[in-house]
Scaffold this motif. Structure first.
Motif, PDB file in Angstrom:
ATOM      1  N   THR A  65      29.374  -8.778 -22.925  1.00 20.65           N
ATOM      2  CA  THR A  65      30.050  -7.558 -22.473  1.00 20.65           C
ATOM      3  C   THR A  65      30.438  -6.673 -23.659  1.00 20.65           C
ATOM      4  OG1 THR A  65      30.894  -8.625 -20.467  1.00 20.65           O
ATOM      5  CG2 THR A  65      32.078  -6.672 -21.253  1.00 20.65           C
ATOM      6  N   ASN A  78      28.980  -2.785 -24.778  1.00 20.05           N
ATOM      7  CA  ASN A  78      29.912  -1.653 -24.675  1.00 20.05           C
ATOM      8  C   ASN A  78      30.446  -1.185 -26.026  1.00 20.05           C
ATOM      9  OD1 ASN A  78      30.652  -1.201 -21.579  1.00 20.05           O
ATOM     10  ND2 ASN A  78      30.418  -3.418 -21.901  1.00 20.05           N
ATOM     11  N   PRO A 136      35.364  -1.272 -21.635  1.00 18.68           N
ATOM     12  CA  PRO A 136      34.056  -1.644 -21.066  1.00 18.68           C
ATOM     13  C   PRO A 136      33.715  -0.819 -19.825  1.00 18.68           C
ATOM     14  CG  PRO A 136      35.694  -3.307 -20.531  1.00 18.68           C
ATOM     15  CD  PRO A 136      36.360  -2.345 -21.454  1.00 18.68           C
ATOM     16  N   TRP A 170      32.157 -12.601 -22.294  1.00 19.35           N
ATOM     17  CA  TRP A 170      32.793 -11.602 -23.146  1.00 19.35           C
ATOM     18  C   TRP A 170      31.916 -11.191 -24.319  1.00 19.35           C
ATOM     19  CZ3 TRP A 170      36.527  -8.843 -21.370  1.00 19.35           C
ATOM     20  CH2 TRP A 170      37.377  -9.362 -20.391  1.00 19.35           C
ATOM     21  N   ARG A 177      22.394 -13.512 -14.962  1.00 19.56           N
ATOM     22  CA  ARG A 177      23.491 -12.597 -15.256  1.00 19.56           C
ATOM     23  C   ARG A 177      24.055 -12.018 -13.963  1.00 19.56           C
ATOM     24  NH1 ARG A 177      25.455 -13.896 -20.037  1.00 19.56           N
ATOM     25  NH2 ARG A 177      23.924 -13.785 -21.700  1.00 19.56           N
ATOM     26  N   ILE A 204      33.252 -13.664 -16.595  1.00 17.23           N
ATOM     27  CA  ILE A 204      32.835 -12.655 -17.571  1.00 17.23           C
ATOM     28  C   ILE A 204      32.320 -13.326 -18.847  1.00 17.23           C
ATOM     29  CG2 ILE A 204      33.587 -10.767 -19.066  1.00 17.23           C
ATOM     30  CD1 ILE A 204      35.626 -10.040 -16.906  1.00 17.23           C
ATOM     31  N   ARG A 236      30.772  -1.465 -18.404  1.00 17.44           N
ATOM     32  CA  ARG A 236      29.890  -2.378 -17.676  1.00 17.44           C
ATOM     33  C   ARG A 236      30.251  -3.811 -18.051  1.00 17.44           C
ATOM     34  NH1 ARG A 236      24.418  -4.182 -18.884  1.00 17.44           N
ATOM     35  NH2 ARG A 236      24.502  -2.913 -20.761  1.00 17.44           N
ATOM     36  N   LEU A 237      30.559  -4.617 -17.036  1.00 15.39           N
ATOM     37  CA  LEU A 237      30.883  -6.023 -17.253  1.00 15.39           C
ATOM     38  C   LEU A 237      29.640  -6.881 -17.032  1.00 15.39           C
ATOM     39  CD1 LEU A 237      34.294  -6.310 -15.338  1.00 15.39           C
ATOM     40  CD2 LEU A 237      33.945  -6.044 -17.802  1.00 15.39           C
ATOM     41  N   ILE A 238      29.468  -7.851 -17.894  1.00 13.49           N
ATOM     42  CA  ILE A 238      28.359  -8.792 -17.746  1.00 13.49           C
ATOM     43  C   ILE A 238      28.954 -10.186 -17.587  1.00 13.49           C
ATOM     44  CG2 ILE A 238      26.332  -9.827 -18.844  1.00 13.49           C
ATOM     45  CD1 ILE A 238      25.943  -7.200 -20.339  1.00 13.49           C
ATOM     46  N   ARG A 294      26.296  -8.790 -12.671  1.00  8.95           N
ATOM     47  CA  ARG A 294      26.787  -7.482 -13.115  1.00  8.95           C
ATOM     48  C   ARG A 294      28.139  -7.132 -12.492  1.00  8.95           C
ATOM     49  NH1 ARG A 294      23.978  -6.689 -17.669  1.00  8.95           N
ATOM     50  NH2 ARG A 294      21.786  -7.150 -17.329  1.00  8.95           N
TER      51      ARG A 294
END
Length: 383
Positions: free
Chosen positions: A169, A173, A186, A166, A155, A164, A188-190, A157
């Motif tokens: 993410t 969130n 969001p 989605w 992953r 991304i 925090r993006l993953i 961050r």
């Protein structure tokens, strides 16, 4: 010709001269080509083809001229078996005239040790033409599946937009839903991570050389060569019967791999697995694929013990009963059930399914679940 007449004509070609029906000059040639394969007991209908290369070459030309390509291929394959034409494959001119396909490659693999020097170059050209055709179909799906699975194995961050994830993410969130905007903001993006270009997985292909596995060997050699070209995958290719032959040094060229195979002989899976275990450096990052019909000629008890120990060490172990479009040949269901009891799935898959299988293994996902989604029958564990 009306529909009834056409039906009679077709039955005449199928049944031979037991069915009374006049044939055109062209149909008589079709009839002679069919008789060469299917009426070998009638001397007067052989048309002089016999066992001479010029006559067989003429026959090969006839079937391509008078039948669709798919039918000509079936006739060619039947002739190899019914008329014992394997010896004729040793003739360079004849060999060059035969339409290459996977079945012919397996014939040449079986004959590789006795092909004379004057024919070897032709044989390699025939095999290479088949391999190149298969590579065009199979290489990109496997390369994409493996590299995609590796790129998504960690992953990130702080991902770029294209990286991304989605789904992850949004799940992370959900608490940031904004009613007035009808949207999630969001915090925090993953993303999918991209590791450095180093070895991330070891893949070991342990391949049974018995005659029933011939088509599987062709596809295994091609896929092994593709994976060997990926910097992030350390690939080892091992063939076995009662002896073990490591072809890893040749795995950049599938043709070299295939000509290094000796079809037939006994089977000692236990010895092959023992050899491969010695080559594994990082068990938890290793995918071990045993391609075999599981008819063990060695010590089954020791094989099962080794399999259990490999599984315990973290190796992802899979048994493919066949890697071919022809389905699984006869196989030892009892040994497959014992392996299943250890958590090692055994099933057959087609070449087109293999990339998805490898991607699933690389992501450490449930292989049994993947097989179920593909409607692949897996040998159940013994009760």
């Amino acid at each position: 010709m009306n529909e009834a007449g056409e039906r009679v004509r077709r039955w005449r070609l199928i049944l031979g001269d037991v069915c009374a029906c006049p044939l055109s000059a062209e149909d008589r040639k079709r009839d002679a080509a069919l008789a060469f394969v299917y009426e070998q007991d009638k001397q007067d209908r052989r048309g002089g083809y016999g066992d001479s290369a010029p006559s067989v070459s003429r026959w090969l030309g006839d079937i391509r001229a008078y039948f669709p390509e798919s039918t000509a291929l079936v006739l060619q394959q039947d002739a190899l078996e019914r008329r014992h034409l394997k010896s004729l494959l040793l003739d360079p001119e004849l060999l060059a005239s035969i339409k290459p396909d996977v079945r012919l490659v397996t014939e040449l693999m079986a004959l590789s040790a006795v092909i004379p020097e004057e024919t070897k170059d032709t044989a390699r050209q025939v095999v290479r033409s088949v391999v190149e055709e298969l590579m065009r179909r199979l290489e990109e799906p496997l390369r994409s599946a493996v590299t995609g699975a590796l790129d998504r194995s960690t992953r990130n961050r702080r991902p770029r937009y294209a990286e991304i994830d989605w789904n992850a993410t949004i799940r992370a969130n959900l608490q940031h839903w904004q009613e007035e905007y009808h949207a999630i903001i969001p915090h925090r993006l993953i993303g999918y991570g991209r590791k450095a270009r180093r070895v991330q997985r070891e893949v070991v292909l342990c391949i049974d050389q018995s005659g029933s596995m011939a088509e599987s060997i062709v596809y295994s050699g091609i896929y092994g060569a593709v994976m060997a070209s990926l910097p992030a995958v350390a690939t080892r290719i091992v063939f076995f019967d009662t002896a073990v032959v490591d072809m890893t040094d040749s795995c950049t060229d599938p043709v070299d791999i295939l000509f290094g195979v000796q079809l037939g002989g006994g089977t000692d899976i236990n010895r092959a697995v023992s050899y491969c275990r010695q080559c594994i450096r990082e068990p938890r990052n290793t995918i071990f694929v045993l391609i075999s019909d599981l008819y063990e000629g060695g010590v089954e008890r020791e094989l099962l013990q080794q399999a259990a120990e490999m599984k315990e060490s973290g190796v992802t172990m899979i048994t493919l009963l066949a890697l071919s479009d022809s389905g699984a040949p006869a196989y030892d269901r009892n040994l497959g059930a014992k392996l299943a009891a250890l958590g090692i799935p055994s099933f057959a898959c087609t070449p087109d399914q293999f990339p998805g299988l490898m991607a699933t293994a690389i992501r450490r996902e449930d292989i049994g679940l993947w097989a179920a989604k593909q409607e692949i029958a897996v040998i159940p564990a013994e009760s």
